[in-house]
Write an enzyme that holds these catalytic residues in place. Sequence first.
Site, PDB file in Angstrom:
ATOM      1  N   ASN A  74      47.690  24.482  39.552  1.00 14.34           N
ATOM      2  CA  ASN A  74      48.777  24.010  38.692  1.00 14.34           C
ATOM      3  C   ASN A  74      48.214  23.294  37.468  1.00 14.34           C
ATOM      4  O   ASN A  74      47.000  23.228  37.268  1.00 14.34           O
ATOM      5  CB  ASN A  74      49.742  23.121  39.482  1.00 14.34           C
ATOM      6  CG  ASN A  74      49.083  21.843  39.998  1.00 14.34           C
ATOM      7  OD1 ASN A  74      48.067  21.385  39.481  1.00 14.34           O
ATOM      8  ND2 ASN A  74      49.661  21.253  41.032  1.00 14.34           N
ATOM      9  N   ASP A 109      46.928  42.403  42.476  1.00 19.07           N
ATOM     10  CA  ASP A 109      46.901  41.109  43.148  1.00 19.07           C
ATOM     11  C   ASP A 109      46.200  41.182  44.496  1.00 19.07           C
ATOM     12  O   ASP A 109      45.648  40.177  44.973  1.00 19.07           O
ATOM     13  CB  ASP A 109      48.328  40.602  43.359  1.00 19.07           C
ATOM     14  CG  ASP A 109      48.936  40.030  42.085  1.00 19.07           C
ATOM     15  OD1 ASP A 109      48.169  39.707  41.160  1.00 19.07           O
ATOM     16  OD2 ASP A 109      50.169  39.908  42.027  1.00 19.07           O
ATOM     17  N   GLN A 116      42.153  15.739  42.467  1.00 19.54           N
ATOM     18  CA  GLN A 116      41.141  15.034  43.261  1.00 19.54           C
ATOM     19  C   GLN A 116      40.141  15.998  43.884  1.00 19.54           C
ATOM     20  O   GLN A 116      38.956  15.669  44.052  1.00 19.54           O
ATOM     21  CB  GLN A 116      41.793  14.155  44.331  1.00 19.54           C
ATOM     22  CG  GLN A 116      42.597  14.889  45.389  1.00 19.54           C
ATOM     23  CD  GLN A 116      44.060  15.047  45.020  1.00 19.54           C
ATOM     24  OE1 GLN A 116      44.422  15.034  43.853  1.00 19.54           O
ATOM     25  NE2 GLN A 116      44.912  15.204  46.025  1.00 19.54           N
ATOM     26  N   GLN A 124      56.315  38.813  39.108  1.00 17.30           N
ATOM     27  CA  GLN A 124      55.577  37.691  38.518  1.00 17.30           C
ATOM     28  C   GLN A 124      56.451  36.462  38.384  1.00 17.30           C
ATOM     29  O   GLN A 124      55.979  35.326  38.508  1.00 17.30           O
ATOM     30  CB  GLN A 124      55.002  38.091  37.161  1.00 17.30           C
ATOM     31  CG  GLN A 124      53.938  39.166  37.242  1.00 17.30           C
ATOM     32  CD  GLN A 124      52.833  38.825  38.235  1.00 17.30           C
ATOM     33  OE1 GLN A 124      52.098  37.866  38.059  1.00 17.30           O
ATOM     34  NE2 GLN A 124      52.723  39.617  39.301  1.00 17.30           N
ATOM     35  N   TYR A 151      38.474  26.926  44.324  1.00 18.41           N
ATOM     36  CA  TYR A 151      39.761  26.274  44.581  1.00 18.41           C
ATOM     37  C   TYR A 151      40.816  27.315  44.920  1.00 18.41           C
ATOM     38  O   TYR A 151      40.966  28.322  44.213  1.00 18.41           O
ATOM     39  CB  TYR A 151      40.210  25.458  43.364  1.00 18.41           C
ATOM     40  CG  TYR A 151      41.453  24.641  43.658  1.00 18.41           C
ATOM     41  CD1 TYR A 151      41.352  23.428  44.330  1.00 18.41           C
ATOM     42  CD2 TYR A 151      42.713  25.096  43.297  1.00 18.41           C
ATOM     43  CE1 TYR A 151      42.484  22.682  44.630  1.00 18.41           C
ATOM     44  CE2 TYR A 151      43.850  24.364  43.598  1.00 18.41           C
ATOM     45  CZ  TYR A 151      43.736  23.151  44.259  1.00 18.41           C
ATOM     46  OH  TYR A 151      44.851  22.420  44.573  1.00 18.41           O
ATOM     47  N   HIS A 203       6.220  23.956  14.302  1.00 21.72           N
ATOM     48  CA  HIS A 203       6.465  25.260  14.919  1.00 21.72           C
ATOM     49  C   HIS A 203       5.356  26.237  14.516  1.00 21.72           C
ATOM     50  O   HIS A 203       4.861  27.007  15.338  1.00 21.72           O
ATOM     51  CB  HIS A 203       7.828  25.821  14.481  1.00 21.72           C
ATOM     52  CG  HIS A 203       9.000  25.175  15.156  1.00 21.72           C
ATOM     53  ND1 HIS A 203       9.238  23.837  15.092  1.00 21.72           N
ATOM     54  CD2 HIS A 203      10.007  25.722  15.897  1.00 21.72           C
ATOM     55  CE1 HIS A 203      10.347  23.564  15.762  1.00 21.72           C
ATOM     56  NE2 HIS A 203      10.829  24.691  16.271  1.00 21.72           N
ATOM     57  N   HIS A 236      56.417  33.695  41.113  1.00 22.43           N
ATOM     58  CA  HIS A 236      55.296  32.763  41.245  1.00 22.43           C
ATOM     59  C   HIS A 236      55.687  31.343  40.882  1.00 22.43           C
ATOM     60  O   HIS A 236      55.285  30.383  41.541  1.00 22.43           O
ATOM     61  CB  HIS A 236      54.145  33.190  40.325  1.00 22.43           C
ATOM     62  CG  HIS A 236      53.183  34.138  40.955  1.00 22.43           C
ATOM     63  ND1 HIS A 236      52.308  33.767  41.936  1.00 22.43           N
ATOM     64  CD2 HIS A 236      52.945  35.453  40.720  1.00 22.43           C
ATOM     65  CE1 HIS A 236      51.569  34.810  42.296  1.00 22.43           C
ATOM     66  NE2 HIS A 236      51.938  35.838  41.567  1.00 22.43           N
ATOM     67  N   GLU A 248      48.178  38.171  30.430  1.00 18.22           N
ATOM     68  CA  GLU A 248      47.331  38.121  31.624  1.00 18.22           C
ATOM     69  C   GLU A 248      47.354  39.486  32.316  1.00 18.22           C
ATOM     70  O   GLU A 248      46.315  40.049  32.646  1.00 18.22           O
ATOM     71  CB  GLU A 248      47.843  37.037  32.569  1.00 18.22           C
ATOM     72  CG  GLU A 248      47.082  36.954  33.880  1.00 18.22           C
ATOM     73  CD  GLU A 248      47.754  36.025  34.877  1.00 18.22           C
ATOM     74  OE1 GLU A 248      47.092  35.677  35.865  1.00 18.22           O
ATOM     75  OE2 GLU A 248      48.946  35.674  34.690  1.00 18.22           O
ATOM     76  N   HIS A 249      48.551  39.985  32.568  1.00 18.82           N
ATOM     77  CA  HIS A 249      48.736  41.313  33.157  1.00 18.82           C
ATOM     78  C   HIS A 249      49.520  42.174  32.173  1.00 18.82           C
ATOM     79  O   HIS A 249      50.597  41.769  31.730  1.00 18.82           O
ATOM     80  CB  HIS A 249      49.549  41.249  34.454  1.00 18.82           C
ATOM     81  CG  HIS A 249      49.047  40.270  35.469  1.00 18.82           C
ATOM     82  ND1 HIS A 249      49.572  38.995  35.598  1.00 18.82           N
ATOM     83  CD2 HIS A 249      48.081  40.380  36.409  1.00 18.82           C
ATOM     84  CE1 HIS A 249      48.950  38.364  36.581  1.00 18.82           C
ATOM     85  NE2 HIS A 249      48.036  39.180  37.091  1.00 18.82           N
TER      86      HIS A 249
END
Length: 449
Positions: free
Chosen positions: A221, A369, A198, A266, A134, A428, A269, A335-336
């Site tokens: 998102n 990035d 979707q 950042q 995606y 077993h 974004h 994250e960073h």
Amino acid sequence: MIRRVDLRGRVAAGEVLDLQAVHELVPRALLDVEAALDVVRPICLDVRHRGLEAIKEYGEKFDHVRVEDLRVPAEALKTALEELDPAVRSAFEESIRRVREVSEDERGADVVSEPAPGGRVTQRLVPVQRVGLYVPGGRAPLASSVVMNVVPAQVAGVQSLAVASPPQKDFGGLPHPTVLAVCAMLGIEEVYAMGGSQAIAGFAYGFEGCRKVNLITGPGNIYVVAAKRFVQSEVGIDSEAGPTEIAVLADDTADAAHVAADLISQAEHDPMAASVLVTPSEALATAVEAELPKQVAKTKHRERVEEALGGQQSAVVLVDDLDQGTAVVDAYAAEHLEIQTVDAEERAALISNAGAIFVGGWSPVSLGDYCAGSNHVLPTAGCACHSSGLSVRSFLKAVHVINYSRQALAEVAQHVVNLAHAEDLPGHAAAVTARFPEAPAATSEPANG
């Protein structure tokens, strides 16, 4: 423009700045995936039952463009690449080269162990067969995410790759042309003009003309995140990536203008993006606070940046010293994480929890990035304490292959029998003793009598 959080003196006063305390003192943006699930659940179920027509209808509703054929024509991919700015193409080619080189080094090989003579266990690294990738197309067409998703998947050996990106009204219902151009550069022929929940459902369940996938990767998102959570019973996912975030650990050797620029990078974004500076230097904190308005005034996405920097998720955090600062950013699990200190490499080695660590003043997040060779699809919202960023291994499964000779099994057979009886699983045990009818029957009884 950005709030201050002062942690100085708290430890001396007896407070414990553990993970929970840090998350309370330096909160993140509110991200209610459960609430978003209520929105995406009926969409995903509708796509499951009505397939292609449902995806078209939701695309028209949310992306404001009706797409009759979701599959992007080969000619459109070719044209997008031909019309790509040569300088941009060159930049993407270098990005691809670096990410591919790092991915190839990470790929690893099968591992063969021999715990006993004649007994062999091989761990095979097997690629996932089909992956849906995606690529967001909202506030910014993140064509670089095509590189970050496709290249490690290709290096892993994934044979079937499909890309989805939202249709753009300005481009006749096709995804952004830069996204299409990068797909063409990488040889991806299966591209769909679909976005949002979707698209995730379409990949998870399949629809007319598109086989279901085994794994879905890529950022999006909150509705994309919620849809990925919803379809986990059908397919694997990489992570539930929320709004982007940067934490900068810096001392008075850092350049305030550079730190401010990195925080802004950042913040542009998303209004929910987090920008956090952790420093023992009040002089640096003051300098960064003074620098931010100057740079924000010149940035293209000023309104978005101001909202992000002014949100509860962004702050300048003052600490007693760098050791406390290191503990704070490790607990925050960004994250960073940038480390701009006099001993940056040594500090980086102390960090366990971060999606990616950028060491020194010449390793900004923007480098990662695009062109560092690392991957920019990373865990957010503190998930770096248990999760890794996207890599070639995200597209590989580890499969153990067990191969024992008769003698090797005979040597360990009684141990297997004893353990099977200890767990009251005589079948077993029989699966082993049946292979050695000449041996006396085991007399071990279950451990509970």
